[in-house]
Structures are given as structure tokens and as C-alpha cells.
Design a protein around this motif. Structure first.
Motif, PDB file in Angstrom:
ATOM      1  N   LYS A  59      39.907  17.829   7.724  1.00 24.41           N
ATOM      2  CA  LYS A  59      40.746  17.652   6.536  1.00 24.41           C
ATOM      3  C   LYS A  59      40.688  16.223   6.012  1.00 24.41           C
ATOM      4  O   LYS A  59      40.499  15.996   4.807  1.00 24.41           O
ATOM      5  CB  LYS A  59      42.204  18.007   6.862  1.00 24.41           C
ATOM      6  N   ARG A  66      40.403  20.081  13.553  1.00 20.52           N
ATOM      7  CA  ARG A  66      40.833  20.603  12.246  1.00 20.52           C
ATOM      8  C   ARG A  66      41.307  19.462  11.342  1.00 20.52           C
ATOM      9  O   ARG A  66      40.937  19.388  10.162  1.00 20.52           O
ATOM     10  CB  ARG A  66      41.959  21.623  12.417  1.00 20.52           C
ATOM     11  N   ASN A  67      42.131  18.570  11.906  1.00 22.18           N
ATOM     12  CA  ASN A  67      42.656  17.464  11.110  1.00 22.18           C
ATOM     13  C   ASN A  67      41.566  16.475  10.725  1.00 22.18           C
ATOM     14  O   ASN A  67      41.599  15.897   9.634  1.00 22.18           O
ATOM     15  CB  ASN A  67      43.769  16.754  11.887  1.00 22.18           C
TER      16      ASN A  67
END
Length: 291
Positions: free
Chosen positions: A277, A273-274
């Protein structure tokens, strides 16, 4: 110490890693033996003594200091190491080398460093380092010169998956940073030689404050290694022109790439997820600059 049952591929690097714990005269003897291309099971003790200007008793004493039962054990282990195909990969550069020879020697030196680092890498220490980095609240990375570049590389990788890390390459900044660490944090010191005073002092301070400490170095008997709770070692043979640092940096980058992957694996969904981002933010920034 070199274990009696050590992997043959690790014999050479383990001996080199112990050089900082020897006296200059003892190191000279060991380095002379390691440089002998024809060293084997028939090499007599008196040849080593005569060639290095020390007594036979001195040579035996040195081999015992390295962890062997004497010269015969040392000779058998090193001869076995020298017979390995990888042991012959490292070749010193020469002023007469052609471009092709330079390329081959530089690449082979790096490959040799990777093979030997893999042979000596402590998996238990690796896992402890990964757990400490993953669980830390604050990660401070310390290095000077080329070691600082390695620290920046791994700090950048950690940030990509959402793990914030601060990289310091100035002695005063290292000291201030280490003074603010405590339990739940980790300080990581990078030094090829393990003798960089600013890094050693920062690691000492961080440890006194209760932080976990990790050393990335080429020598497990170095002052930095002795101060750190966890040690991950690379190994590389040097040459008069390139020294050890060039190949060692490649080995250390590979160790830290493995650490990064293992840290990300501890919480793969969060890391993914990071990563999305951070990569999206980078892509947006690039688009803005082209407008």
C-alpha cells in the motif's frame, strides 16, 4: 561489569561502555591503557601506574571496578582482545594520510564498530524491544541532532509496514508527547552519549506514565540507559577528528534495521500488505508530479 566468561571480542567494547561510571581520573587511566598498541600479558603494573601518574593500588582498584579480579585478570582479558584480528582494524586518522588511507581507515572504523556491536548486543533485550514496539499502540521516538536522524530513519521504516511512529527532536515537543503516553505505548530515546537531557527527561516522564521505554545508546551505564526499561547498545571507538558518533551511528542503524525486520516478521502478512500500500502510494505520487 565485564563478565569473567565474556566473549573475547566484547572485552574492549565492554570496558569502553563502562567509562561513564568511572571518575575522570579513572577514565584517563583506562583510556591510556586501551590506546597502548603494545599492551600484552607481559605489561607490568608499574608501567601503567608510572605512565598514567597514579599509584599501583589505584590501577588495581580501577580493574576491580571494571569487574575483574585484579590487574592480572584485566591484563589477560585485554591482551586476548588485542590479539584478535578485528582489534587492529581501528586506526586514528592523520593529517598526512593519503586519500586511499583515509578511505581505508574510515571504512575499517565502521566495520570494527559493527563487529564489536554484534559481539555485545543483548539478544534478550533485543527480543523485548521488538515485542514492545510491535505490540505498542503509540510509538514516540526522541532524539537530538544526529540521533534524531536515526530516529527519523527507523520511523520511516515502521511507517512503510503500517506501524505509525512519531519522531520528536525538540525538548518541548518531547515533553508534550511523553506526557500523553501511557500503558500500551512505547517511548524510544536515542542518544549516543546517553547524556542528552531532553531525551532523558522525556523517557522519565513516559515511564512515570506507564509507557514502555527503550534506550538506544553507546553506554549502558549512561543516565539515559539507567532510566530506560530496555537498553540496546552500540559501541564504537573514536578518533580526534571523527569522534565516536560517526561509526556509532552506522552501528545503531544496523541494530534498528534488525529491529525493523524482526518487528515485521511478527506479522509478516500484514507487513507485506501495508508495504504494498505505502509503496503504491509513493509510486502514484511520483507519477502525478511528472504529469
Amino acid at each position: 561489569m565485564v563478565p569473567e566468561d565474556a566473549n573475547p571480542s566484547s572485552i574492549g567494547p565492554r570496558i569502553r561502555m563502562m567509562l561513564p561510571s568511572l571518575t575522570p581520573r579513572e577514565s584517563h587511566v583506562v583510556e591510556a591503557v586501551l590506546a597502548m598498541r603494545d599492551f600484552g600479558v607481559e605489561t607490568p603494573l608499574k608501567r601503567i601506574a608510572a605512565g598514567t601518574g597514579v599509584s599501583e593500588a589505584m590501577v588495581v582498584k580501577i580493574t576491580k571496578k571494571l569487574g575483574f579480579d585484579g590487574y592480572r585478570g584485566f591484563r589477560a582479558a585485554l591482551a586476548q582482545y588485542n590479539r584478535l584480528p578485528a582489534a587492529g582494524m581501528h586506526q586514528d586518522l592523520s593529517p598526512e594520510d593519503t586519500s586511499r588511507e583515509i578511505i581505508q581507515k574510515v571504512f575499517r572504523t565502521s566495520i570494527h564498530a559493527l563487529e564489536e556491536t554484534l559481539a555485545i548486543l543483548d539478544v534478550e533485550a533485543f527480543d523485548r524491544a521488538v515485542d514492545a514496539i510491535h505490540g505498542a499502540q503509540q510509538r514516540d521516538l526522541y532524539g537530538v541532532g544526529g540521533s534524531a536522524q536515526i530516529a527519523r530513519d527507523v520511523g520511516h521504516k515502521f511507517l512503510r509496514i503500517g506501524l505509525r511512529a512519531s519522531v520528536q527532536d525538540d525538548a518541548h515537543m518531547m515533553a508534550m508527547s511523553a506526557s500523553l503516553l501511557g500503558p500500551g505505548d512505547i517511548a524510544i530515546g536515542f542518544s549516543h552519549s546517553g547524556n542528552t537531557s531532553a531525551v532523558i527527561e522525556a523517557i522519565q516522564l513516559a515511564r512515570r506514565n506507564g509507557a514502555r521505554t527503550l534506550a538506544i545508546t553507546n553506554y549502558d551505564r549512561s543516565p539515559l540507559a539507567q532510566q530506560a526499561e530496555i537498553v540496546l547498545c552500540s559501541t564504537a571507538q573514536g578518533s580526534p577528528l571523527m569522534g565516536e558518533n560517526a561509526a556509532a551511528r552506522i552501528a545503531q542503524l544496523n541494530i534498528l534495521d534488525a529491529v525493523f525486520v524482526a518487528v515485521a516478521q511478527r506479522d509478516y502478512a500484514r507487513a507485506e500488505r501495508n508495504l504494498d500500500k505505502t509503496m503504491s502510494a509513493v509510486a502514484a505520487n511520483r507519477r502525478d508530479k511528472t504529469l
